[in-house]
Motif scaffolding. Sequence first.
Motif, mmCIF file in Angstrom:
data_model
loop_
_atom_site.group_PDB
_atom_site.id
_atom_site.type_symbol
_atom_site.label_atom_id
_atom_site.label_comp_id
_atom_site.label_asym_id
_atom_site.label_seq_id
_atom_site.Cartn_x
_atom_site.Cartn_y
_atom_site.Cartn_z
ATOM 1 N N GLN A 31 44.284 68.290 75.316
ATOM 2 C CA GLN A 31 44.690 67.943 73.828
ATOM 3 C C GLN A 31 43.791 66.670 73.701
ATOM 4 N N GLU A 32 43.450 65.744 74.649
ATOM 5 C CA GLU A 32 42.336 64.739 74.448
ATOM 6 C C GLU A 32 41.081 65.466 73.740
ATOM 7 N N SER A 33 40.643 66.713 74.649
ATOM 8 C CA SER A 33 39.470 67.303 74.155
ATOM 9 C C SER A 33 39.416 67.800 72.612
ATOM 10 N N SER A 34 40.579 68.317 72.374
ATOM 11 C CA SER A 34 40.656 68.612 70.979
ATOM 12 C C SER A 34 40.654 67.830 69.982
ATOM 13 N N ASP A 35 41.700 66.601 70.364
ATOM 14 C CA ASP A 35 41.633 65.415 69.379
ATOM 15 C C ASP A 35 40.157 64.981 68.844
ATOM 16 N N GLN A 36 39.432 65.012 70.158
ATOM 17 C CA GLN A 36 38.013 64.522 70.120
ATOM 18 C C GLN A 36 37.169 65.350 69.007
ATOM 19 N N VAL A 37 37.322 66.766 69.238
ATOM 20 C CA VAL A 37 36.229 67.335 68.371
ATOM 21 C C VAL A 37 36.956 67.226 66.869
ATOM 22 N N CYS A 41 34.673 66.210 63.840
ATOM 23 C CA CYS A 41 34.531 66.713 62.519
ATOM 24 C C CYS A 41 35.067 66.284 61.368
ATOM 25 N N ARG A 42 36.292 65.686 61.325
ATOM 26 C CA ARG A 42 36.539 65.027 60.274
ATOM 27 C C ARG A 42 35.753 63.710 59.833
ATOM 28 N N ALA A 43 35.154 62.960 60.669
ATOM 29 C CA ALA A 43 34.051 62.054 60.412
ATOM 30 C C ALA A 43 32.801 62.583 59.768
ATOM 31 N N GLN A 44 32.667 63.804 60.107
ATOM 32 C CA GLN A 44 31.554 64.476 59.351
ATOM 33 C C GLN A 44 31.683 65.202 58.181
ATOM 34 N N GLY A 45 33.205 65.103 57.453
ATOM 35 C CA GLY A 45 33.574 65.639 56.099
ATOM 36 C C GLY A 45 33.906 67.001 56.122
ATOM 37 N N PHE A 46 34.310 67.440 57.404
ATOM 38 C CA PHE A 46 35.108 68.959 57.593
ATOM 39 C C PHE A 46 36.507 68.298 57.217
ATOM 40 N N SER A 47 37.227 69.409 56.665
ATOM 41 C CA SER A 47 38.760 69.252 56.525
ATOM 42 C C SER A 47 39.395 70.525 56.822
ATOM 43 N N GLU A 48 38.680 71.501 56.682
ATOM 44 C CA GLU A 48 39.355 72.905 57.089
ATOM 45 C C GLU A 48 39.308 73.105 58.583
ATOM 46 N N ARG A 49 40.587 73.700 59.150
ATOM 47 C CA ARG A 49 40.448 74.070 60.367
ATOM 48 C C ARG A 49 41.398 75.454 60.554
#
Length: 64
Positions: A31-37, A41-49
């Motif tokens: 969970q922590e690794s997933s949250d970190q990724v 990605c959100r900080a880089q402007g990605f919004s789709e998952r």
Amino acid sequence: MRLYPEKLSGQLKKNLLPIYLISSDEPLLQQESSDQVRAFCRAQGFSERQVFSAERGFNWNQLR
């Protein structure tokens, strides 16, 4: 490429890969690794998952 949790932050800053498969015997570590990724990605402007759950009978060829 196998990447350990303690190296994840440095790798994200160096080179964001197009896909990450996160697997662990420890749910908290996963969970922590997933949250970190996701946070990076959100900080880089990605919004789709997209999330895929590989269960019995999962056809890996459908990912193409």
